[in-house]
Scaffold this motif. Structure first.
Motif, PDB file in Angstrom:
ATOM      1  N   ASN A   1       0.803  -1.219   0.000  1.00 27.63           N
ATOM      2  CA  ASN A   1       0.000   0.000   0.000  1.00 27.63           C
ATOM      3  C   ASN A   1       0.841   1.276   0.000  1.00 27.63           C
ATOM      4  O   ASN A   1       0.301   2.363   0.222  1.00 27.63           O
ATOM      5  CB  ASN A   1      -0.949  -0.005   1.202  1.00 27.63           C
ATOM      6  N   ASN A   2       2.146   1.148  -0.242  1.00 22.22           N
ATOM      7  CA  ASN A   2       3.064   2.309  -0.288  1.00 22.22           C
ATOM      8  C   ASN A   2       2.892   3.235   0.905  1.00 22.22           C
ATOM      9  O   ASN A   2       2.696   4.440   0.747  1.00 22.22           O
ATOM     10  CB  ASN A   2       2.862   3.096  -1.596  1.00 22.22           C
ATOM     11  N   LEU A   3       2.979   2.673   2.105  1.00 20.08           N
ATOM     12  CA  LEU A   3       2.777   3.469   3.313  1.00 20.08           C
ATOM     13  C   LEU A   3       4.076   4.037   3.882  1.00 20.08           C
ATOM     14  O   LEU A   3       4.035   4.785   4.851  1.00 20.08           O
ATOM     15  CB  LEU A   3       2.054   2.633   4.377  1.00 20.08           C
ATOM     16  N   GLN A   4       5.213   3.676   3.293  1.00 19.61           N
ATOM     17  CA  GLN A   4       6.462   4.285   3.743  1.00 19.61           C
ATOM     18  C   GLN A   4       6.489   5.729   3.278  1.00 19.61           C
ATOM     19  O   GLN A   4       6.082   6.047   2.149  1.00 19.61           O
ATOM     20  CB  GLN A   4       7.674   3.548   3.175  1.00 19.61           C
ATOM     21  N   ASP A   5       6.968   6.616   4.142  1.00 21.38           N
ATOM     22  CA  ASP A   5       7.070   8.025   3.797  1.00 21.38           C
ATOM     23  C   ASP A   5       8.042   8.181   2.629  1.00 21.38           C
ATOM     24  O   ASP A   5       9.108   7.571   2.615  1.00 21.38           O
ATOM     25  CB  ASP A   5       7.564   8.810   5.021  1.00 21.38           C
ATOM     26  N   GLN A   6       7.671   8.990   1.657  1.00 24.39           N
ATOM     27  CA  GLN A   6       8.509   9.161   0.467  1.00 24.39           C
ATOM     28  C   GLN A   6       9.820   9.883   0.766  1.00 24.39           C
ATOM     29  O   GLN A   6      10.846   9.603   0.162  1.00 24.39           O
ATOM     30  CB  GLN A   6       7.748   9.944  -0.613  1.00 24.39           C
ATOM     31  N   ASN A   7       9.796  10.808   1.738  1.00 28.89           N
ATOM     32  CA  ASN A   7      10.998  11.578   2.077  1.00 28.89           C
ATOM     33  C   ASN A   7      11.893  10.856   3.071  1.00 28.89           C
ATOM     34  O   ASN A   7      13.103  11.023   3.052  1.00 28.89           O
ATOM     35  CB  ASN A   7      10.599  12.942   2.649  1.00 28.89           C
ATOM     36  N   ASN A   8      11.285  10.094   3.980  1.00 31.23           N
ATOM     37  CA  ASN A   8      12.044   9.395   5.006  1.00 31.23           C
ATOM     38  C   ASN A   8      11.558   7.951   5.043  1.00 31.23           C
ATOM     39  O   ASN A   8      10.514   7.662   5.618  1.00 31.23           O
ATOM     40  CB  ASN A   8      11.846  10.081   6.360  1.00 31.23           C
ATOM     41  N   LYS A   9      12.305   7.038   4.469  1.00 24.82           N
ATOM     42  CA  LYS A   9      11.894   5.629   4.374  1.00 24.82           C
ATOM     43  C   LYS A   9      11.872   4.924   5.728  1.00 24.82           C
ATOM     44  O   LYS A   9      11.415   3.794   5.840  1.00 24.82           O
ATOM     45  CB  LYS A   9      12.818   4.866   3.419  1.00 24.82           C
ATOM     46  N   ASN A  10      12.373   5.568   6.780  1.00 21.30           N
ATOM     47  CA  ASN A  10      12.345   4.985   8.111  1.00 21.30           C
ATOM     48  C   ASN A  10      11.037   5.261   8.833  1.00 21.30           C
ATOM     49  O   ASN A  10      10.873   4.878   9.989  1.00 21.30           O
ATOM     50  CB  ASN A  10      13.514   5.508   8.955  1.00 21.30           C
ATOM     51  N   VAL A  11      10.106   5.922   8.169  1.00 21.75           N
ATOM     52  CA  VAL A  11       8.823   6.268   8.781  1.00 21.75           C
ATOM     53  C   VAL A  11       7.703   5.643   7.950  1.00 21.75           C
ATOM     54  O   VAL A  11       7.739   5.651   6.726  1.00 21.75           O
ATOM     55  CB  VAL A  11       8.641   7.803   8.838  1.00 21.75           C
ATOM     56  N   VAL A  12       6.707   5.093   8.672  1.00 22.83           N
ATOM     57  CA  VAL A  12       5.536   4.515   8.023  1.00 22.83           C
ATOM     58  C   VAL A  12       4.343   5.414   8.324  1.00 22.83           C
ATOM     59  O   VAL A  12       4.079   5.739   9.487  1.00 22.83           O
ATOM     60  CB  VAL A  12       5.257   3.094   8.553  1.00 22.83           C
ATOM     61  N   ASN A  13       3.641   5.849   7.286  1.00 19.87           N
ATOM     62  CA  ASN A  13       2.407   6.617   7.449  1.00 19.87           C
ATOM     63  C   ASN A  13       1.257   5.616   7.548  1.00 19.87           C
ATOM     64  O   ASN A  13       0.968   4.913   6.580  1.00 19.87           O
ATOM     65  CB  ASN A  13       2.188   7.557   6.263  1.00 19.87           C
TER      66      ASN A  13
ATOM     67  N   GLN B   1       1.827   8.002  12.521  1.00 13.77           N
ATOM     68  CA  GLN B   1       3.133   7.663  11.945  1.00 13.77           C
ATOM     69  C   GLN B   1       3.911   6.813  12.935  1.00 13.77           C
ATOM     70  O   GLN B   1       3.843   7.024  14.139  1.00 13.77           O
ATOM     71  CB  GLN B   1       3.951   8.914  11.645  1.00 13.77           C
ATOM     72  N   VAL B   2       4.664   5.861  12.397  1.00  9.45           N
ATOM     73  CA  VAL B   2       5.467   4.962  13.222  1.00  9.45           C
ATOM     74  C   VAL B   2       6.836   4.839  12.575  1.00  9.45           C
ATOM     75  O   VAL B   2       6.942   4.699  11.353  1.00  9.45           O
ATOM     76  CB  VAL B   2       4.806   3.562  13.296  1.00  9.45           C
ATOM     77  N   GLU B   3       7.874   4.887  13.390  1.00  9.42           N
ATOM     78  CA  GLU B   3       9.221   4.649  12.866  1.00  9.42           C
ATOM     79  C   GLU B   3       9.433   3.147  12.739  1.00  9.42           C
ATOM     80  O   GLU B   3       8.888   2.371  13.529  1.00  9.42           O
ATOM     81  CB  GLU B   3      10.272   5.247  13.796  1.00  9.42           C
ATOM     82  N   LEU B   4      10.204   2.741  11.755  1.00 11.24           N
ATOM     83  CA  LEU B   4      10.435   1.315  11.536  1.00 11.24           C
ATOM     84  C   LEU B   4      11.070   0.651  12.756  1.00 11.24           C
ATOM     85  O   LEU B   4      10.786  -0.511  13.044  1.00 11.24           O
ATOM     86  CB  LEU B   4      11.320   1.095  10.313  1.00 11.24           C
ATOM     87  N   ALA B   5      11.892   1.380  13.476  1.00  7.11           N
ATOM     88  CA  ALA B   5      12.573   0.824  14.650  1.00  7.11           C
ATOM     89  C   ALA B   5      11.594   0.454  15.760  1.00  7.11           C
ATOM     90  O   ALA B   5      11.847  -0.475  16.524  1.00  7.11           O
ATOM     91  CB  ALA B   5      13.602   1.815  15.175  1.00  7.11           C
ATOM     92  N   GLU B   6      10.464   1.153  15.871  1.00  4.46           N
ATOM     93  CA  GLU B   6       9.510   0.841  16.933  1.00  4.46           C
ATOM     94  C   GLU B   6       8.429  -0.143  16.498  1.00  4.46           C
ATOM     95  O   GLU B   6       7.638  -0.609  17.315  1.00  4.46           O
ATOM     96  CB  GLU B   6       8.871   2.114  17.491  1.00  4.46           C
ATOM     97  N   LEU B   7       8.404  -0.512  15.235  1.00  9.92           N
ATOM     98  CA  LEU B   7       7.397  -1.427  14.714  1.00  9.92           C
ATOM     99  C   LEU B   7       7.423  -2.801  15.404  1.00  9.92           C
ATOM    100  O   LEU B   7       6.372  -3.289  15.830  1.00  9.92           O
ATOM    101  CB  LEU B   7       7.560  -1.561  13.202  1.00  9.92           C
ATOM    102  N   PRO B   8       8.582  -3.451  15.572  1.00 12.69           N
ATOM    103  CA  PRO B   8       8.586  -4.756  16.266  1.00 12.69           C
ATOM    104  C   PRO B   8       8.047  -4.682  17.691  1.00 12.69           C
ATOM    105  O   PRO B   8       7.337  -5.581  18.141  1.00 12.69           O
ATOM    106  CB  PRO B   8      10.066  -5.156  16.256  1.00 12.69           C
ATOM    107  N   ALA B   9       8.351  -3.617  18.409  1.00 10.90           N
ATOM    108  CA  ALA B   9       7.864  -3.479  19.786  1.00 10.90           C
ATOM    109  C   ALA B   9       6.347  -3.314  19.817  1.00 10.90           C
ATOM    110  O   ALA B   9       5.673  -3.863  20.695  1.00 10.90           O
ATOM    111  CB  ALA B   9       8.538  -2.294  20.463  1.00 10.90           C
ATOM    112  N   LEU B  10       5.802  -2.585  18.849  1.00 13.30           N
ATOM    113  CA  LEU B  10       4.352  -2.397  18.794  1.00 13.30           C
ATOM    114  C   LEU B  10       3.643  -3.702  18.434  1.00 13.30           C
ATOM    115  O   LEU B  10       2.557  -3.985  18.935  1.00 13.30           O
ATOM    116  CB  LEU B  10       3.994  -1.302  17.782  1.00 13.30           C
TER     117      LEU B  10
END
Length: 100
Positions: A55-67, A81-90
């Protein structure tokens, strides 16, 4: 073949690997998202990552962020918005630790 670092982690603590690959009964919100009643934590992460990429939910400017869209917000504590680093914890929060 597994990387040397991963082999060492598995041989040092096989329970960590078991926690990632054991099938678990999912809570209703995650069950609706994944479409299965049981899945491993690793399998769940793969499903969510696949959904993000499809669904192309990664931010276009910062690939480390998911919209997050509405469906993703329902399982990620309603965060826009969620950073990729916090995704496993969530995701891990949906998998309660079993009593010893």
């Amino acid at each position: 073949m597994l990387p040397q670092r991963m082999k060492k982690a598995i041989t040092d603590n096989p329970k960590k690997l078991a926690n990632l690959i054991d099938l678990v009964n999912l809570p209703s919100t995650l069950r609706e998202f994944v479409g299965q009643s049981q899945i491993s934590r690793l399998g769940c992460f793969k499903c969510i990552w696949s959904y993000i990429k499809t669904n192309n939910l990664q931010d276009q400017n910062n690939k480390n962020v998911v919209n997050c869209d509405e469906k993703l917000k329902s399982i990620l504590l309603g965060k826009p918005q969620v950073e990729l680093a916090e995704l496993p914890a969530l995701i891990k929060m949906h998998f309660p630790k079993e009593p010893k």
